[in-house]
Design a protein around this motif. Structure first.
Motif, mmCIF file in Angstrom:
data_model
loop_
_atom_site.group_PDB
_atom_site.id
_atom_site.type_symbol
_atom_site.label_atom_id
_atom_site.label_comp_id
_atom_site.label_asym_id
_atom_site.label_seq_id
_atom_site.Cartn_x
_atom_site.Cartn_y
_atom_site.Cartn_z
ATOM 1 N N ARG A 1 0.833 -1.209 0.000
ATOM 2 C CA ARG A 1 0.000 0.000 0.000
ATOM 3 C C ARG A 1 0.860 1.249 0.000
ATOM 4 N N CYS B 1 -7.119 -0.445 -2.724
ATOM 5 C CA CYS B 1 -6.373 -1.315 -1.813
ATOM 6 C C CYS B 1 -7.277 -2.252 -1.020
ATOM 7 N N ASP C 1 -1.748 5.368 6.789
ATOM 8 C CA ASP C 1 -0.666 5.282 5.797
ATOM 9 C C ASP C 1 -0.204 6.677 5.388
#
Length: 73
Positions: free
Chosen positions: A8, A31, A41
């Protein structure tokens, strides 16, 4: 296909460098993960100096952008 954390981050980094910006909702769908995971993230990439979080996603961090803004003020 559900991606691992490493994959990712690589995908987000590649898109940031290719397009200059990414959108959280699009990344979550691509994702196959939650928006919260994508936000984490993006926070990680921001801490590394790669991205700058903005409403709905992130932009590629530009070295020296903070200095230029402070100089204009």
């Amino acid at each position: 296909m559900k991606l691992s954390a490493k994959k990712r981050l690589e995908l987000i980094d590649r898109e940031l460098h290719d397009k200059g910006e990414v959108f959280s909702r699009n990344l979550a769908v691509r994702c196959e993960t939650s928006m919260e995971t994508i936000r984490k993230d993006l926070e990680m990439l921001e801490a590394q100096g790669v991205a700058v979080k903005v409403y709905g996603g992130a932009m590629l961090a530009q070295p020296g952008a903070e200095r230029i803004l402070s100089m204009r003020m």
